[in-house]
Design an enzyme around this catalytic site. Structure first.
Site, PDB file in Angstrom:
ATOM      1  N   ASP A  21       0.847  -1.194   0.000  1.00  0.00           N
ATOM      2  CA  ASP A  21       0.000   0.000   0.000  1.00  0.00           C
ATOM      3  C   ASP A  21       0.884   1.247   0.000  1.00  0.00           C
ATOM      4  OD1 ASP A  21      -1.907   1.943   0.430  1.00  0.00           O
ATOM      5  OD2 ASP A  21      -2.132   1.498   2.574  1.00  0.00           O
ATOM      6  N   ASN A  23      -0.317   4.566  -0.220  1.00  0.00           N
ATOM      7  CA  ASN A  23      -0.914   5.834   0.237  1.00  0.00           C
ATOM      8  C   ASN A  23      -1.634   5.747   1.577  1.00  0.00           C
ATOM      9  OD1 ASN A  23      -3.023   4.303  -0.585  1.00  0.00           O
ATOM     10  ND2 ASN A  23      -3.980   5.861  -1.875  1.00  0.00           N
ATOM     11  N   ASP A  25      -4.109   3.934   2.718  1.00  0.00           N
ATOM     12  CA  ASP A  25      -5.545   3.659   2.864  1.00  0.00           C
ATOM     13  C   ASP A  25      -5.799   2.201   3.260  1.00  0.00           C
ATOM     14  OD1 ASP A  25      -5.037   2.328   0.527  1.00  0.00           O
ATOM     15  OD2 ASP A  25      -6.597   3.331  -0.655  1.00  0.00           O
ATOM     16  N   ASP A  29      -1.762  -1.285  -3.819  1.00  0.00           N
ATOM     17  CA  ASP A  29      -2.043  -0.534  -5.045  1.00  0.00           C
ATOM     18  C   ASP A  29      -0.887  -0.625  -6.029  1.00  0.00           C
ATOM     19  OD1 ASP A  29      -0.151   1.382  -3.982  1.00  0.00           O
ATOM     20  OD2 ASP A  29      -1.781   2.098  -2.693  1.00  0.00           O
ATOM     21  N   ASP A  98      -5.237 -11.574 -14.942  1.00  0.00           N
ATOM     22  CA  ASP A  98      -6.316 -12.507 -14.661  1.00  0.00           C
ATOM     23  C   ASP A  98      -7.436 -12.192 -15.643  1.00  0.00           C
ATOM     24  OD1 ASP A  98      -7.835 -14.436 -13.077  1.00  0.00           O
ATOM     25  OD2 ASP A  98      -6.503 -13.852 -11.436  1.00  0.00           O
ATOM     26  N   ASP A 199      -9.646 -17.475 -15.208  1.00  0.00           N
ATOM     27  CA  ASP A 199     -10.448 -17.862 -14.055  1.00  0.00           C
ATOM     28  C   ASP A 199     -11.529 -18.883 -14.434  1.00  0.00           C
ATOM     29  OD1 ASP A 199     -10.964 -17.059 -11.200  1.00  0.00           O
ATOM     30  OD2 ASP A 199     -12.965 -16.678 -12.009  1.00  0.00           O
ATOM     31  N   GLU A 256      -7.509 -21.890 -15.266  1.00  0.00           N
ATOM     32  CA  GLU A 256      -7.879 -22.476 -13.983  1.00  0.00           C
ATOM     33  C   GLU A 256      -9.030 -23.430 -14.277  1.00  0.00           C
ATOM     34  OE1 GLU A 256      -9.468 -21.326  -9.527  1.00  0.00           O
ATOM     35  OE2 GLU A 256     -10.379 -20.501 -11.325  1.00  0.00           O
ATOM     36  N   HIS A 329      -4.084 -17.571  -4.087  1.00  0.00           N
ATOM     37  CA  HIS A 329      -4.981 -16.755  -3.262  1.00  0.00           C
ATOM     38  C   HIS A 329      -6.213 -17.524  -2.783  1.00  0.00           C
ATOM     39  CE1 HIS A 329      -6.724 -16.776  -7.197  1.00  0.00           C
ATOM     40  NE2 HIS A 329      -7.843 -16.257  -6.720  1.00  0.00           N
ATOM     41  N   ASP A 330      -6.413 -18.739  -3.293  1.00  0.00           N
ATOM     42  CA  ASP A 330      -7.551 -19.555  -2.857  1.00  0.00           C
ATOM     43  C   ASP A 330      -7.132 -20.687  -1.924  1.00  0.00           C
ATOM     44  OD1 ASP A 330      -9.353 -18.129  -4.478  1.00  0.00           O
ATOM     45  OD2 ASP A 330      -8.974 -19.440  -6.199  1.00  0.00           O
TER      46      ASP A 330
HETATM   47  C1  GLC Z   1     -11.584 -18.639  -9.072  1.00  0.00           C
HETATM   48  C2  GLC Z   1     -10.769 -17.635  -8.303  1.00  0.00           C
HETATM   49  C3  GLC Z   1     -11.458 -17.376  -7.000  1.00  0.00           C
HETATM   50  C4  GLC Z   1     -12.820 -16.809  -7.278  1.00  0.00           C
HETATM   51  C5  GLC Z   1     -13.617 -17.704  -8.221  1.00  0.00           C
HETATM   52  C6  GLC Z   1     -14.790 -16.984  -8.795  1.00  0.00           C
HETATM   53  O1  GLC Z   1     -11.639 -19.872  -8.439  1.00  0.00           O
HETATM   54  O2  GLC Z   1      -9.459 -18.092  -8.153  1.00  0.00           O
HETATM   55  O3  GLC Z   1     -10.723 -16.520  -6.179  1.00  0.00           O
HETATM   56  O4  GLC Z   1     -13.518 -16.662  -6.089  1.00  0.00           O
HETATM   57  O5  GLC Z   1     -12.849 -18.130  -9.313  1.00  0.00           O
HETATM   58  O6  GLC Z   1     -14.360 -15.998  -9.686  1.00  0.00           O
HETATM   59 CA    CA Z   2      -3.515   2.092  -1.230  1.00  0.00          CA
END
Ligand code: GLC
Ligand code: CA
Length: 556
Positions: A21, A23, A25, A29, A98, A199, A256, A329-330
């Protein structure tokens, strides 16, 4: 085997909201990202994959897009993006975006129009169905809980959403929708981006007939992902996309693909199928699931994991290409999930998992913080959790069907929930781990005083330096990229042992997934006597036996 730059690359995933980050908040970013590009260059990665940077109401942290050609305000402007792209390219780092085109946000202008009337020109951009006997058209259940159908008063019909209610599924049957998407993709490619991570791309083609599935989710619905995965026209659509967009540029493309089998993967990512470069499969991260899906504490059984990884290694050999990942991230942090994140073992454990993955055939993905050994977060209260998926599952299992107590569920969320990966990046030991001078949108893991990048970048024995070495070795030794893979001792419950072979060259990889000191089998000892050198190891001193979480790679 055909040589390609994306087979030789190492990809680093950035979750923009949690990276840096600039700034105050509390939200990561683009200027923050730019300030850390030198860190990534030092790590040696070749490509960054950005989780969505687009405009979004953030019901699912950017995976609900309301404008594909605008940057989310909290992340900065399109000028910031262009500057980031230029700065990354200057450092020899490619940029992968993505691509979320199974669904849009319900705030996307297409959906706002679509829901207005049955004869709106955008109506057919989405999937609308009449009620059946006054109820949902089918019993399909959304991935984040509840029905996959949402009733809309205005027109008296339901629309399909495989994820949150605010994520409406696009209708890929509609040629105009496909054209809009391909145009948008071309627009990004012309800007100079280097690829797409797609995705849930295996879910875009819906079944020919919409009918009830076998009931199997916690709340009495049928898991829609299992019904729509690898649908009848998915390969046709991807071939179109390849022709209209992908084939025109030199891109890295990764789909994915939940529900993908090796047979399907050979179609998605076959070297001659004209679809994608590679896919993210899910079998290995589902190895510790049970009747409650991932929401369980069931331990991972190493022979199962080895069988899955090895199947993917050998079945795609020469025909398609693997992606390699433990984290994203999942997924929760792998060392907390299948290893040991205690003070005593955290470092060797992180290095062992890295060695095992980076020595396989495929393109490795490093998820932010993995390179410094970040761990899961000790969630105890549901209001510490942001993720739509965890919140839904808590409501279902704790409040509705009382499958789990509050304590049990919080323990499972701390083990498996997606927010474990989404806590802010730990840059240093200053307040908020140096991520932000304000209040971070999600709490920083309290262990930032011990686990942070600053303390590792200049330490030759750190996890960071170990990743650096693994990434460098991949560039120096073709065998790591292109060698064939063979598993040894498939039934061993502690050791993961495999070889890689390229021409006359051979590597022997030994990883101890346990906390025990293990005696090596005699035939393995005999192989090691012949060794020509050690490529990398996570313990410094020699030892007869293999120690807890030890990893060692011999050149034979
Ligand atoms: C994919 C993404 C996940 C998202 C899902 C719906 O699995 O990696 O983070 O919640 O798709 O877009
Ligand atoms: Ca920020």
């Amino acid at each position: 085997m055909q040589k390609k730059w994306w087979k030789e690359a190492v990809v680093y995933q950035i979750y923009p909201k949690s990276f840096m980050d600039s700034n105050g908040d509390g939200i990561g970013d683009l200027p923050g990202i730019i300030s850390k590009l030198d860190y990534l260059k030092d790590l040696g990665i070749n490509v960054i994959w950005f989780s969505p940077l687009y405009k979004s109401p953030n019901k699912d942290n950017g995976y609900d897009i309301s404008d594909y050609q605008a940057i989310q305000e909290a992340f900065g402007t399109m000028e910031d993006f262009d500057r980031m792209l230029e700065e990354a390219h200057k450092r020899g780092i490619k940029v992968v975006m993505d691509l979320v085109v199974n669904h849009t946000s319900d705030q996307h202008k297409w959906f706002i129009e679509s829901r207005k009337s049955k004869d709106n020109p955008y109506r057919d951009y989405y999937i609308w169905r009449d009620p059946k006997d006054g109820k949902e058209p089918t019993n399909w259940g959304a991935c984040f809980g509840g029905s996959a159908w949402q009733y809309d008063e205005t027109t008296g019909q339901y629309y399909l959403h495989q994820f949150a209610i605010e994520q409406a599924d696009l209708n890929w049957e509609n040629e105009t929708v496909r054209k809009e998407i391909f145009d948008m993709m071309n627009w990004w490619c012309q800007k100079g981006i280097d690829g797409f991570r797609m995705d849930v791309i295996s879910l875009i083609s819906k079944p020919d007939v919409y009918e009830d599935g076998p009931i199997n989710t916690g709340d009495g619905y049928s898991g829609v992902g299992a019904i729509t995965a690898n649908g009848p026209r998915v390969h046709e659509y991807l071939k179109m996309m390849n022709k209209e967009v992908l084939s025109k540029y030199d891109l890295l493309t990764v789909g994915e693909t939940s529900g993908v089998t090796t047979e399907e993967a050979k179609k998605y990512a076959g070297s001659d199928t004209n679809e994608l470069n590679m896919v993210f499969q899910f079998e290995h991260v589902d190895v510790d699931a049970d009747e409650h899906g991932k929401w369980t504490m069931k331990p991972m059984h190493l022979p199962d994991l080895k069988a899955i990884m090895s199947k993917w290694q050998t079945e795609l050999e020469g025909k398609a290409w693997n992606s390699l990942y433990w984290n994203n991230h999942d997924q929760p942090r792998v060392i907390s999930r299948w290893g040991n994140d205690s003070e005593e073992y955290r470092e060797v454990c992180a290095k062992m998992f890295a060695t095992c993955l980076h020595m396989m055939q495929g393109t490795p993905y490093v998820y932010q913080g993995e390179e410094i050994g970040m761990t899961n977060f000790p969630f105890t209260e549901i209001d510490q959790v942001d993720d739509v998926e965890s919140v839904h599952i808590y409501d279902t299992y704790v409040k509705e069907n009382k499958e789990y107590t509050h304590e049990q569920m919080m323990k499972i969320i701390s083990k498996k929930g997606r927010d474990n990966a989404r806590t802010p990046m730990q840059w240093d030991d200053s307040e908020n781990g140096g991520f932000s001078t304000g209040t971070p949108w999600l709490a920083v893991n309290p262990n930032y005083t011990v686990i942070n990048a600053k303390s590792q970048v200049n330490d030759p024995n750190s996890i960071f330096s170990y990743y650096k070495k693994l990434i460098r070795l991949r560039k120096e030794h073709e065998i790591i990229v292109y060698g064939t893979y063979d598993l040894l001792y498939p039934e061993d419950e502690k050791l993961y042992v495999f070889t890689r072979t390229l021409g006359e060259e051979k590597l022997l990889v030994i990883c101890n997934f346990s906390e025990e000191t293990v005696e090596l089998p005699e035939d393995l000892k005999a192989m090691i006597v012949e060794q020509k050198g050690i490529l990398i190891r996570n313990y410094s001193e020699e030892s007869e036996k293999i120690r807890p979480y030890e990893a060692i790679v011999y050149q034979l």
